[in-house]
Design a protein around this motif. Structure first.
Motif, short mmCIF file in Angstrom:
data_model
loop_
_atom_site.label_atom_id
_atom_site.label_comp_id
_atom_site.label_asym_id
_atom_site.label_seq_id
_atom_site.Cartn_x
_atom_site.Cartn_y
_atom_site.Cartn_z
N GLY B 11 0.83 -1.20 0.00
CA GLY B 11 0.00 0.00 0.00
C GLY B 11 0.86 1.25 0.00
O GLY B 11 0.66 2.16 -0.76
N ARG B 14 2.37 2.55 -3.21
CA ARG B 14 1.50 3.28 -4.12
C ARG B 14 1.32 4.73 -3.68
O ARG B 14 0.73 5.52 -4.37
N THR B 15 1.79 5.01 -2.51
CA THR B 15 1.53 6.35 -2.01
C THR B 15 2.48 7.35 -2.64
O THR B 15 3.49 7.01 -3.22
N THR B 16 2.10 8.60 -2.51
CA THR B 16 2.91 9.66 -3.08
C THR B 16 4.24 9.76 -2.37
O THR B 16 4.35 9.39 -1.20
N THR B 18 5.59 12.23 -1.16
CA THR B 18 5.45 13.09 0.02
C THR B 18 5.23 12.25 1.26
O THR B 18 5.85 12.46 2.28
N PHE B 19 4.32 11.31 1.12
CA PHE B 19 4.00 10.57 2.31
C PHE B 19 5.10 9.61 2.69
O PHE B 19 5.42 9.44 3.86
N LYS B 25 10.70 9.86 7.06
CA LYS B 25 11.22 11.05 7.74
C LYS B 25 11.67 10.53 9.05
O LYS B 25 12.73 10.80 9.53
N GLU B 45 6.36 14.96 14.36
CA GLU B 45 5.48 15.29 13.26
C GLU B 45 4.96 14.04 12.56
O GLU B 45 3.77 13.93 12.25
N TYR B 48 2.23 12.49 14.76
CA TYR B 48 0.96 13.23 14.67
C TYR B 48 0.32 13.04 13.32
O TYR B 48 -0.89 12.88 13.20
N SER B 49 1.14 13.04 12.27
CA SER B 49 0.60 12.89 10.92
C SER B 49 -0.08 11.55 10.71
O SER B 49 -0.79 11.35 9.75
N GLY B 262 -4.86 3.37 1.65
CA GLY B 262 -4.46 4.69 1.19
C GLY B 262 -3.19 5.09 1.89
O GLY B 262 -2.30 4.27 2.12
N THR B 263 -3.11 6.33 2.25
CA THR B 263 -1.92 6.78 2.95
C THR B 263 -2.19 6.94 4.44
O THR B 263 -1.32 7.33 5.20
N SER B 264 -3.43 6.65 4.86
CA SER B 264 -3.73 6.79 6.29
C SER B 264 -3.11 5.65 7.06
O SER B 264 -3.05 4.53 6.58
#
Lengths: 456, 312
Positions: B11, B14-16, B18-19, B25, B45, B48-49, B262-264
């Motif tokens: 999963g 497939r994410t961008t 950014t994520f 990170k 961060e 929290y994200s 998704g990205t969640s």
């Protein structure tokens, strides 16, 4: 820990108010609290941080307070900054005919329901709406849209044996034009913003039908993900607006703040219920006020204007002035209030009242009050004095309630009348002062049937 | 069957970018680089994200800070391991399993707010049971939403699982009652009740759920044997409030977390578990029936922190 943003800000600011003077230290402390509150309300981490920075800077730049209290100043700064974050300016749809609107969003965000709500609203504004079913993936999505269209008398176009969404949208647009539709709403399938194939599909639909409006429909309770969703969709399908749904839940809309701040796309509508009329326009500055708990008096007034019969309102105002007020008036006033939507929704918009929970229980109480009054004869309604024991027993039975319920109502009614008399007299001013000092408080055991006595 | 971790990783792919960065990170931080103040901020961060909320985030940060105090040479990967182990500890006991069916039929009610994925989950669950050699029956108790019946029917036809449905506008409790009788008649092993979506603060709709329980009770006092809240993994802290209220008024026995493809990261569910100790039975990691996977706290914790090499 997870109370709503407003509750959190509310308690922080209350603390501040008690502190008398705003010092560097206690400001830092309360800004930290505000930050925590924003995070607990699901505002994106970075958005929250930037917001706090902005508030801090704004405070530092300002001269030491003169006539306002420190609390008031912080309220003002936070309010201003929140409003800035949510963006200013118009959040209305483009005023063009024919109008084409493309809806997109994640699965389960409420696109199909919103499609019907938007059609209803546009119809009210003089458009002839048509709904085009472009969701060929979710089972029975086409049926759902068709049923909603049929129930409300909107034009509907769908193709059950086709999977070519771009073709469907093209033919749908053509068909709608031929039918004389002036607002064409394209309901697309739910998709992840990272699903490149499906995002490409909706991009092509957009190119084909050239909508003036592309609205992202999003669940107001979205978490930190809201930022990714809005940003990524906006990059592939330039958005013209955001719709926050399920705001009739108890979430406070931190996601709205995140999405707006990341994309700069205005929030145009708020979904606030399951009925097709449960849609509100969104003004960013007011939303800021709502989040802060300062109430949304303006939108309350607007709502009241839409629904309340002007003449009836005037007649009622006179009645209130003369304190010549009977159960008949009570009933008609209550029905006016009901027309404005759910009590809970209304109360949230009144400053100081948003901490109050108005749920189905109060709605039920209102229904009971209505039933009791409706069980009275016209004579009894206009002359409550004649309500003796046997009349009371009859009325209670007629309403399917207990005599004690009726007694409580009568007592409450008498209190209201007394209050009105006092307002009319010189004591009114004194009482209002007392009222403000102690904050808004409902009478003991006060059921909100008494809301009927409030003037908006 | 691919592991939860593998699915999560797929999963993630497939994410961008950014994520991916957001988590790695953690990545830069979780690599060989030494920890410093700025990497701690980045970790904060990232947590929290992922919707972990104040409590869990603070707990993880505290553990990493503690370790950093003792060992200034602490590397990113060590921090990741510490984080994963804290998360795993927080989620201890959260893995819900139905090892064997103790009733016939075993009744599972799926409840949740609108759009959380109940219908899709009901069909997938039925398919899972069928694949295990059990006889499932799905009851279409969403008699409110337009075309809800058609939706579940299409799903059941597609996956070839049997369905009991009634008319739009019918009483949901009556459908459940009929379905239970039908399930008994057919000798079904599992009865899955797909209920209408409802926001938890609508008292009347919550009472409708209680009625389903009451009416089923006339046939089987212990029904439903499982009451699972279906939670959208991309929802933030409000999902904790959802769980709280559903639990209070309907008595939940577990959770299903959907839309984690998704990205969640579904971090809010950790908050639910912290507070209510409701076990998580399945997580939805994709659109196919087999994408509904049993939850594994260990895999989840490691996937969140991107610890690959230790996964078997």
């Amino acid at each position: 820990m997870f109370e709503s943003l407003t509750d959190r800000l509310g308690s922080t600011l209350r603390n501040l108010r008690g502190k008398g003077k705003l010092t560097e230290e206690n400001m830092a402390e309360s800004l930290q609290e505000v930050r925590k509150a924003l995070l607990a309300a699901d505002v994106h981490f970075r958005v929250a941080r930037e917001f706090i920075e902005r508030v801090r800077e704004a405070c530092v730049g300002q001269e030491v307070l003169k006539s306002v209290s420190p609390g008031q100043m912080v309220v003002k700064v936070i309010n201003d900054e929140l409003a800035k974050l949510l963006g200013e300016g118009s959040t209305e749809l483009v005023n063009e005919k024919p109008l084409r609107v493309l809806l997109l969003g994640l699965q389960g965000s409420g696109k199909t329901t919103f499609a019907a709500k938007l059609a209803k609203r546009l119809e009210k504004e003089g458009y002839k709406p048509a709904l085009i079913a472009c969701d060929v993936y979710r089972p029975a999505a086409i049926d759902q849209l068709e049923i909603l269209a049929k129930d409300n008398g909107f034009l509907f176009y769908g193709e059950r044996d086709q999977k070519d969404v771009v073709g469907i949208s093209k033919r749908g647009a053509k068909w709608a034009r031929e039918q004389g539709a002036t607002a064409v709403i394209f309901d697309t399938a739910g998709r992840l913003q990272i699903d490149t194939e499906l995002v490409e599909e909706v991009r092509k639909v957009r190119e084909t039908v050239q909508p003036q409006e592309s609205l992202l429909v999003a669940d107001a309770a979205l978490g930190q993900e809201a930022v990714n969703v809005a940003k990524t969709f906006n990059e592939s399908v330039p958005l013209t607006g955001i719709v926050m749904t399920k705001l009739d839940g108890d979430t406070r809309g931190g996601a709205a703040l995140s999405m707006k701040s990341i994309t700069g796309v205005p929030i145009k509508f708020l979904g606030v219920g399951e009925k097709v009329t449960d849609l509100e326009a969104c003004h960013p500055d007011r939303l800021a006020g709502r989040i802060l708990g300062m109430g949304d008096v303006v939108s309350l007034v607007e709502k009241a204007q839409e629904n309340i019969d002007e003449k009836e309102a005037e007649r009622m105002a006179k009645k209130l002035e003369t304190a010549d007020f009977n159960f008949e008036d009570f009933l008609s006033q209550m029905q006016q209030v009901k027309k404005m939507g759910s009590l809970g929704g209304l109360m949230k918009m009144i400053p100081g009242m948003n901490n109050m929970q108005v749920g189905d229980r109060e709605e039920r109480k209102m229904k009971h009050t209505e039933a009791l009054i409706q069980s009275m004869t016209p004579l009894e309604r206009s002359n409550p004095v004649i309500l003796n024991g046997s009349r009371r027993a009859r009325i209670a039975q007629g309403a399917g309630l207990q005599v004690k319920d009726l007694n409580a109502l009568i007592k409450q009614f008498q209190q209201m009348k007394k209050m009105m008399k006092m307002m009319k007299g010189g004591k009114g001013r004194k009482m209002m002062k007392k009222f403000q000092k102690g904050g808004m408080q409902l009478p003991e055991g006060g059921d909100l049937g008494g809301l009927g006595g409030m003037k908006f | 069957m691919a592991s939860l971790f593998q699915r999560f990783k797929d999963g993630l792919k497939r994410t961008t970018p950014t994520f991916y960065k957001a988590f790695s990170k953690a990545g830069s931080l979780f690599g060989g680089r030494k920890i410093d103040a700025s990497s701690l901020d980045e970790l904060e961060e990232a947590l929290y994200s992922a919707d972990f909320g104040v409590e869990t985030t603070e707990e993880i940060l505290e553990a990493v800070r503690e370790a950093y105090k003792k060992d200034k040479e602490l590397r990113g990967l060590d921090a990741a391991r510490i984080g994963a182990s804290v998360l795993e500890r927080v989620l201890e006991g959260s893995e819900g399993r139905i090892d064997q069916l103790t009733h016939k039929p075993e009744i599972i009610a799926l409840v949740g707010v609108n759009g959380s994925g109940k219908t899709t989950t009901a069909a997938k669950l039925a398919k899972n049971f069928q694949d295990q050699g059990k006889q499932p029956l799905v009851a279409a108790c969403d008699t409110f939403r337009a075309a809800a019946n058609e939706q579940i029917r299409t799903w059941c036809d597609r996956l070839n699982v049997p369905l009991i449905a009634s008319q739009h506008g019918a009483d949901a409790a009556a459908v459940a009652f009929d379905a239970l009788q039908a399930a008994r008649g057919r000798g079904s092993d599992v009865l899955l009740l797909d209920t209408a979506g409802r926001l938890h603060n609508k008292e009347n709709l919550m009472r409708e759920l209680q009625k389903i329980r009451r009416v089923l009770g006339k046939l089987d006092e212990s029904a439903p044997h499982h009451a699972w809240l279906v939670v959208d993994g991309s929802i933030g802290s409000n999902s904790i409030q959802q769980a709280r209220v559903f639990h209070e008024s309907f008595g939940l026995t577990g959770l299903i977390v959907t839309k984690l493809d998704g990205t969640s990261r579904g971090g809010a569910v950790t908050g639910i578990y912290r507070e209510l100790k409701l076990p998580i039975f399945y997580v939805g990691l994709g659109e196919k029936a087999e994408d509904l996977q049993p939850f594994s706290a260990k895999d989840y914790a490691r996937a969140v922190f991107g610890i690959e090499e230790e996964i078997r």
